[in-house]
Design a protein around this motif. Structure first.
Motif, PDB file in Angstrom:
ATOM      1  N   ARG A   4      -2.582   2.489   0.374  1.00 43.12           N
ATOM      2  CA  ARG A   4      -1.398   3.340   0.477  1.00 43.12           C
ATOM      3  C   ARG A   4      -0.165   2.452   0.451  1.00 43.12           C
ATOM      4  O   ARG A   4      -0.132   1.386   1.052  1.00 43.12           O
ATOM      5  CB  ARG A   4      -1.404   4.141   1.765  1.00 43.12           C
ATOM      6  N   CYS A   5       0.865   2.932  -0.228  1.00 40.66           N
ATOM      7  CA  CYS A   5       2.131   2.223  -0.277  1.00 40.66           C
ATOM      8  C   CYS A   5       2.752   2.234   1.115  1.00 40.66           C
ATOM      9  O   CYS A   5       2.823   3.270   1.767  1.00 40.66           O
ATOM     10  CB  CYS A   5       3.062   2.883  -1.281  1.00 40.66           C
ATOM     11  N   LYS A   6       3.211   1.079   1.575  1.00 42.00           N
ATOM     12  CA  LYS A   6       3.811   0.957   2.909  1.00 42.00           C
ATOM     13  C   LYS A   6       5.140   1.713   2.991  1.00 42.00           C
ATOM     14  O   LYS A   6       5.537   2.142   4.068  1.00 42.00           O
ATOM     15  CB  LYS A   6       4.028  -0.530   3.200  1.00 42.00           C
ATOM     16  N   LEU A   7       5.828   1.909   1.855  1.00 42.14           N
ATOM     17  CA  LEU A   7       7.122   2.581   1.878  1.00 42.14           C
ATOM     18  C   LEU A   7       7.017   4.090   1.678  1.00 42.14           C
ATOM     19  O   LEU A   7       7.534   4.854   2.471  1.00 42.14           O
ATOM     20  CB  LEU A   7       8.040   1.985   0.809  1.00 42.14           C
ATOM     21  N   CYS A   8       6.353   4.522   0.610  1.00 41.62           N
ATOM     22  CA  CYS A   8       6.327   5.961   0.311  1.00 41.62           C
ATOM     23  C   CYS A   8       5.027   6.642   0.742  1.00 41.62           C
ATOM     24  O   CYS A   8       4.909   7.852   0.664  1.00 41.62           O
ATOM     25  CB  CYS A   8       6.575   6.197  -1.179  1.00 41.62           C
ATOM     26  N   GLN A   9       4.047   5.863   1.187  1.00 42.70           N
ATOM     27  CA  GLN A   9       2.753   6.366   1.659  1.00 42.70           C
ATOM     28  C   GLN A   9       1.913   7.033   0.566  1.00 42.70           C
ATOM     29  O   GLN A   9       0.923   7.679   0.864  1.00 42.70           O
ATOM     30  CB  GLN A   9       2.930   7.328   2.849  1.00 42.70           C
ATOM     31  N   ARG A  10       2.298   6.867  -0.698  1.00 41.19           N
ATOM     32  CA  ARG A  10       1.512   7.419  -1.795  1.00 41.19           C
ATOM     33  C   ARG A  10       0.247   6.585  -1.984  1.00 41.19           C
ATOM     34  O   ARG A  10       0.258   5.375  -1.816  1.00 41.19           O
ATOM     35  CB  ARG A  10       2.339   7.413  -3.082  1.00 41.19           C
ATOM     36  N   GLN A  11      -0.851   7.228  -2.330  1.00 42.10           N
ATOM     37  CA  GLN A  11      -2.109   6.540  -2.594  1.00 42.10           C
ATOM     38  C   GLN A  11      -1.979   5.744  -3.893  1.00 42.10           C
ATOM     39  O   GLN A  11      -1.521   6.259  -4.899  1.00 42.10           O
ATOM     40  CB  GLN A  11      -3.236   7.576  -2.729  1.00 42.10           C
ATOM     41  N   ILE A  12      -2.365   4.481  -3.866  1.00 46.40           N
ATOM     42  CA  ILE A  12      -2.341   3.627  -5.049  1.00 46.40           C
ATOM     43  C   ILE A  12      -3.791   3.429  -5.476  1.00 46.40           C
ATOM     44  O   ILE A  12      -4.539   2.699  -4.839  1.00 46.40           O
ATOM     45  CB  ILE A  12      -1.692   2.261  -4.759  1.00 46.40           C
ATOM     46  N   ASP A  13      -4.184   4.095  -6.555  1.00 46.63           N
ATOM     47  CA  ASP A  13      -5.581   4.092  -6.960  1.00 46.63           C
ATOM     48  C   ASP A  13      -5.987   2.876  -7.786  1.00 46.63           C
ATOM     49  O   ASP A  13      -7.115   2.435  -7.715  1.00 46.63           O
ATOM     50  CB  ASP A  13      -5.907   5.359  -7.742  1.00 46.63           C
ATOM     51  N   ARG A  14      -5.064   2.345  -8.572  1.00 42.40           N
ATOM     52  CA  ARG A  14      -5.420   1.228  -9.442  1.00 42.40           C
ATOM     53  C   ARG A  14      -4.735  -0.051  -8.983  1.00 42.40           C
ATOM     54  O   ARG A  14      -3.549  -0.049  -8.656  1.00 42.40           O
ATOM     55  CB  ARG A  14      -5.024   1.536 -10.884  1.00 42.40           C
ATOM     56  N   ALA A  15      -5.495  -1.133  -8.977  1.00 44.51           N
ATOM     57  CA  ALA A  15      -4.965  -2.418  -8.512  1.00 44.51           C
ATOM     58  C   ALA A  15      -3.778  -2.874  -9.348  1.00 44.51           C
ATOM     59  O   ALA A  15      -2.896  -3.556  -8.853  1.00 44.51           O
ATOM     60  CB  ALA A  15      -6.062  -3.469  -8.532  1.00 44.51           C
ATOM     61  N   GLY A  16      -3.710  -2.506 -10.615  1.00 45.57           N
ATOM     62  CA  GLY A  16      -2.604  -2.908 -11.474  1.00 45.57           C
ATOM     63  C   GLY A  16      -1.289  -2.257 -11.093  1.00 45.57           C
ATOM     64  O   GLY A  16      -0.230  -2.697 -11.517  1.00 45.57           O
ATOM     65  N   HIS A  17      -1.341  -1.214 -10.263  1.00 46.89           N
ATOM     66  CA  HIS A  17      -0.136  -0.514  -9.845  1.00 46.89           C
ATOM     67  C   HIS A  17       0.331  -0.927  -8.457  1.00 46.89           C
ATOM     68  O   HIS A  17       1.324  -0.434  -7.977  1.00 46.89           O
ATOM     69  CB  HIS A  17      -0.372   1.002  -9.858  1.00 46.89           C
ATOM     70  N   GLN A  18      -0.409  -1.838  -7.820  1.00 45.90           N
ATOM     71  CA  GLN A  18       0.023  -2.262  -6.496  1.00 45.90           C
ATOM     72  C   GLN A  18       0.623  -3.656  -6.535  1.00 45.90           C
ATOM     73  O   GLN A  18       0.241  -4.508  -7.313  1.00 45.90           O
ATOM     74  CB  GLN A  18      -1.085  -2.160  -5.456  1.00 45.90           C
ATOM     75  N   VAL A  19       1.614  -3.856  -5.699  1.00 47.95           N
ATOM     76  CA  VAL A  19       2.309  -5.132  -5.588  1.00 47.95           C
ATOM     77  C   VAL A  19       2.177  -5.571  -4.141  1.00 47.95           C
ATOM     78  O   VAL A  19       2.424  -4.797  -3.232  1.00 47.95           O
ATOM     79  CB  VAL A  19       3.809  -4.967  -5.950  1.00 47.95           C
ATOM     80  N   ARG A  20       1.776  -6.799  -3.936  1.00 45.67           N
ATOM     81  CA  ARG A  20       1.676  -7.330  -2.571  1.00 45.67           C
ATOM     82  C   ARG A  20       2.784  -8.352  -2.385  1.00 45.67           C
ATOM     83  O   ARG A  20       2.837  -9.362  -3.055  1.00 45.67           O
ATOM     84  CB  ARG A  20       0.324  -7.988  -2.338  1.00 45.67           C
ATOM     85  N   CYS A  21       3.664  -8.047  -1.453  1.00 40.68           N
ATOM     86  CA  CYS A  21       4.766  -8.947  -1.150  1.00 40.68           C
ATOM     87  C   CYS A  21       4.252 -10.100  -0.297  1.00 40.68           C
ATOM     88  O   CYS A  21       3.216  -9.977   0.357  1.00 40.68           O
ATOM     89  CB  CYS A  21       5.859  -8.184  -0.405  1.00 40.68           C
ATOM     90  N   GLU A  22       4.981 -11.194  -0.245  1.00 40.96           N
ATOM     91  CA  GLU A  22       4.563 -12.319   0.590  1.00 40.96           C
ATOM     92  C   GLU A  22       4.624 -11.989   2.074  1.00 40.96           C
ATOM     93  O   GLU A  22       4.040 -12.680   2.896  1.00 40.96           O
ATOM     94  CB  GLU A  22       5.374 -13.568   0.275  1.00 40.96           C
ATOM     95  N   CYS A  23       5.287 -10.880   2.439  1.00 46.25           N
ATOM     96  CA  CYS A  23       5.295 -10.460   3.846  1.00 46.25           C
ATOM     97  C   CYS A  23       4.008  -9.728   4.215  1.00 46.25           C
ATOM     98  O   CYS A  23       3.772  -9.436   5.374  1.00 46.25           O
ATOM     99  CB  CYS A  23       6.501  -9.568   4.135  1.00 46.25           C
ATOM    100  N   GLY A  24       3.182  -9.396   3.216  1.00 38.00           N
ATOM    101  CA  GLY A  24       1.904  -8.751   3.478  1.00 38.00           C
ATOM    102  C   GLY A  24       1.854  -7.264   3.156  1.00 38.00           C
ATOM    103  O   GLY A  24       0.801  -6.659   3.193  1.00 38.00           O
TER     104      GLY A  24
END
Length: 53
Positions: A4-24
């Motif tokens: 789940r996106c930490k900001l909008c809480q939307r489910q992120i189904d594909r790894a290509g659509h998720q971004v991991r910041c250095e803050c975690g």
């Protein structure tokens, strides 16, 4: 299984659509640019993230 996106809480189904910041935080690719100004690790307005979340 997606994350789940930490900001909008939307489910992120594909790894290509998720971004991991250095803050975690894992975010939707569209939320990533909104995150930078108040990133808990290096944002100018990081106190907002600490208070709100």
């Amino acid at each position: 299984m997606g994350a789940r996106c930490k900001l909008c809480q939307r489910q992120i189904d594909r790894a290509g659509h998720q971004v991991r910041c250095e803050c975690g935080w894992v975010m939707d690719e569209w939320c990533d640019e909104n995150h930078h100004s108040w990133c808990p690790k290096h944002g100018d307005d990081r106190w907002v993230g600490a208070v709100e979340l």
